[in-house]
Design a protein around this motif. Structure first.
Motif, PDB file in Angstrom:
ATOM      1  N   ILE A  74      42.437  41.603  54.064  1.00  0.00           N
ATOM      2  CA  ILE A  74      42.814  40.562  54.114  1.00  0.00           C
ATOM      3  C   ILE A  74      43.520  39.739  54.246  1.00  0.00           C
ATOM      4  N   LEU A  84      49.254  33.533  52.434  1.00  0.00           N
ATOM      5  CA  LEU A  84      50.114  34.458  51.786  1.00  0.00           C
ATOM      6  C   LEU A  84      51.396  34.894  52.568  1.00  0.00           C
ATOM      7  N   LEU A 119      34.099  35.309  45.312  1.00  0.00           N
ATOM      8  CA  LEU A 119      34.003  36.347  44.429  1.00  0.00           C
ATOM      9  C   LEU A 119      34.175  37.954  44.710  1.00  0.00           C
ATOM     10  N   LEU A 121      36.173  37.835  47.708  1.00  0.00           N
ATOM     11  CA  LEU A 121      37.974  37.923  47.811  1.00  0.00           C
ATOM     12  C   LEU A 121      38.411  37.232  47.018  1.00  0.00           C
ATOM     13  N   PHE A 122      38.132  36.640  45.727  1.00  0.00           N
ATOM     14  CA  PHE A 122      39.059  36.949  44.763  1.00  0.00           C
ATOM     15  C   PHE A 122      39.205  38.443  44.094  1.00  0.00           C
ATOM     16  N   ASP A 123      38.119  39.229  43.713  1.00  0.00           N
ATOM     17  CA  ASP A 123      38.122  40.695  43.830  1.00  0.00           C
ATOM     18  C   ASP A 123      39.754  40.788  44.954  1.00  0.00           C
ATOM     19  N   ALA A 125      41.690  39.198  46.528  1.00  0.00           N
ATOM     20  CA  ALA A 125      42.999  39.230  45.883  1.00  0.00           C
ATOM     21  C   ALA A 125      43.947  39.621  45.646  1.00  0.00           C
ATOM     22  N   ILE A 126      42.848  39.869  43.694  1.00  0.00           N
ATOM     23  CA  ILE A 126      43.848  40.609  42.252  1.00  0.00           C
ATOM     24  C   ILE A 126      43.905  41.757  42.775  1.00  0.00           C
ATOM     25  N   ARG A 128      44.897  43.256  45.732  1.00  0.00           N
ATOM     26  CA  ARG A 128      45.858  43.809  46.453  1.00  0.00           C
ATOM     27  C   ARG A 128      47.036  43.406  45.406  1.00  0.00           C
ATOM     28  N   TRP A 129      47.461  41.921  44.653  1.00  0.00           N
ATOM     29  CA  TRP A 129      48.657  41.318  44.129  1.00  0.00           C
ATOM     30  C   TRP A 129      48.757  42.512  43.178  1.00  0.00           C
ATOM     31  N   ALA A 130      48.101  43.298  42.388  1.00  0.00           N
ATOM     32  CA  ALA A 130      48.267  44.233  41.208  1.00  0.00           C
ATOM     33  C   ALA A 130      49.334  45.449  42.517  1.00  0.00           C
TER      34      ALA A 130
ATOM     35  N   PRO B  82      39.248  45.289  38.741  1.00  0.00           N
ATOM     36  CA  PRO B  82      40.087  44.144  39.271  1.00  0.00           C
ATOM     37  C   PRO B  82      40.892  43.700  38.368  1.00  0.00           C
ATOM     38  N   LEU B  84      45.171  42.500  36.918  1.00  0.00           N
ATOM     39  CA  LEU B  84      47.225  42.681  37.680  1.00  0.00           C
ATOM     40  C   LEU B  84      47.426  42.543  36.921  1.00  0.00           C
ATOM     41  N   PHE B 122      40.371  31.195  43.654  1.00  0.00           N
ATOM     42  CA  PHE B 122      40.937  32.270  44.358  1.00  0.00           C
ATOM     43  C   PHE B 122      42.198  32.038  45.278  1.00  0.00           C
ATOM     44  N   TRP B 129      50.369  35.421  44.303  1.00  0.00           N
ATOM     45  CA  TRP B 129      50.646  36.987  44.936  1.00  0.00           C
ATOM     46  C   TRP B 129      51.518  36.128  46.324  1.00  0.00           C
ATOM     47  N   ALA B 130      51.786  35.125  46.594  1.00  0.00           N
ATOM     48  CA  ALA B 130      52.698  35.068  48.058  1.00  0.00           C
ATOM     49  C   ALA B 130      53.574  34.505  47.076  1.00  0.00           C
TER      50      ALA B 130
END
Lengths: 225, 225
Positions: A74, A84, A119, A121-123, A125-126, A128-130, B82, B84, B122, B129-130
């Motif tokens: 996403i 983002l 949930l 999308l939160f997953d 996000a976490i 990709r953030w990691a 997932p 961090l 989220f 993340w940004a």
DNA sequence: CGGATCTTTGATGCTATTCAAGTCTTGTGG
DNA sequence: CCACAAGACTTGAATAGCATCAAAGATCCG
């Protein structure tokens, strides 16, 4: 199209219908940038097919590649609020690609209505953030060749493998892109790759790279100088 | 304590009660690391008071500082799925701090029950993340002094300002930390700061830094060489 | 006061950048 | 089909920036 994405598997039929109504398909050809409305409204999107890079313009007229999107990834672009990629960031196709997009403002109501979707999308996000966290840690600590090894292995995870060439990075990637993704100069990236090609670690040409010695690349990306 | 966090403002009373039941308060003294169960279960947490750094050990026995947590910042540590920060990452207090933690496995049910809470998390995930995206782009493209300027401005946003010294970074920060956060050597970080001190851009001592020329630091962090 | 840790400073060397020239590949239009 | 231009890639030489090594000076704590 929406239903076929693993990202949305197991989501309620109502939300799927909403998503199908809101998300518009658009195709992007190799090298082309995804266009966005200039009116300042943010966009929520999902990559469906192909691979795309997110480029951030630099004050020096150069660019950095800050992210790479593969199928199911996403993105939130432009607009205000939590977002983002900034309005100046460009999302450019590295191969013929297909993305779904919708107005970012319409995402929140959807998420409020369906907590399973939130949930999910939160997953992501976490996750990709990691991924970014990891890239940051590597750029902070590693030498040129290690950064390139890490990047090549990362890129391989972002494309859909070609049937006949499983270790070919399945999209157009130039030395300039590699340099912009690792913070190196084009020349350094080229020198390292030439060396690896002489050593038989990979094969490459104008815009393509095939990794022939994955274990060695893994070792290189993790070695303690 | 839970109710006082802006992160949870406007969340339904039921969810707040659940959170209050699950989240355990723990205090961490300056320099101490937050301890985690060794059984491999992940932890979800929120920083409440103080400022903490997230350190990633390197194969070379050094460390990188991959993130800094201020009041209201969430984290997901260890465990599988997932997450961090990996099991080897350490969260160390830079000043006497207070964090709330719970078992990561118990987070998902809570989010499924309350979509407003999911959305809130989220949102935060996207924002942080940004933030990392931005740090990555700077490390990729900027020179030593620019990275340090960016970092100092970033750190200032992560602490609660001290009443009498609004431009003092309100937690312990050593040259070693600055170096580990920017990918520079301790000596280089020291040299740049000494120069700035001579030029009157900041004042500093053992473990503390006061920014006296914010506009100039802003300019420096954004200049196009 | 002593020990630990943080900080500074200098000398030296390496790594990666910069600048420059040139080669190769690909696509285009005649 | 060929000539040509644009873009991708390579290579070399010189340089700059930062790391490393080493030693000594501050600051804090018990």
């Amino acid at each position: 199209v929406v239903r076929s994405l693993p990202l949305f598997h197991g989501i309620s039929p109502g939300s799927l219908a909403d998503l199908e109504f809101l998300l518009k398909t658009r195709s992007v050809r190799d090298g082309e940038a995804v266009s966005f409305p200039a009116d300042g409204h943010g966009v929520f999107g999902v990559a469906v097919r192909g691979t795309l890079k997110v480029q951030r313009p630099l004050p020096t007229a150069g660019i950095s590649v800050v992210d790479v999107l593969g199928p199911g990834d996403i993105f939130l672009h432009g607009g205000c609020g939590p977002v983002l990629y900034g309005p100046h960031d460009e999302i450019v196709a590295m191969t013929t690609s297909c993305v779904l997009t919708m107005n970012l403002a319409e995402l929140a109501p959807l998420l409020i209505r369906d907590s399973a979707l939130s949930l999910r999308l939160f997953d992501q996000a976490i996750r990709r953030w990691a991924e970014q966290q990891d890239r940051l840690a590597r750029v902070l600590a590693q030498a040129a060749d290690q950064r390139l090894a890490s990047l090549l292995l990362f890129l391989k995870t972002k494309g859909t493998p070609k049937p006949r060439y499983p270790n070919l990075i399945p999209f157009n990637i130039t030395r300039r892109d590699l340099a912009a993704s690792t913070g190196l100069s084009l020349e350094t990236a080229s020198r390292v790759l030439s060396m690896w090609e002489r050593e038989g670690r990979l094969r490459s040409g104008r815009g393509w790279i095939e990794l022939t010695d994955l274990p060695w690349l893994q070792d290189t990306s993790q070695r303690a100088d």
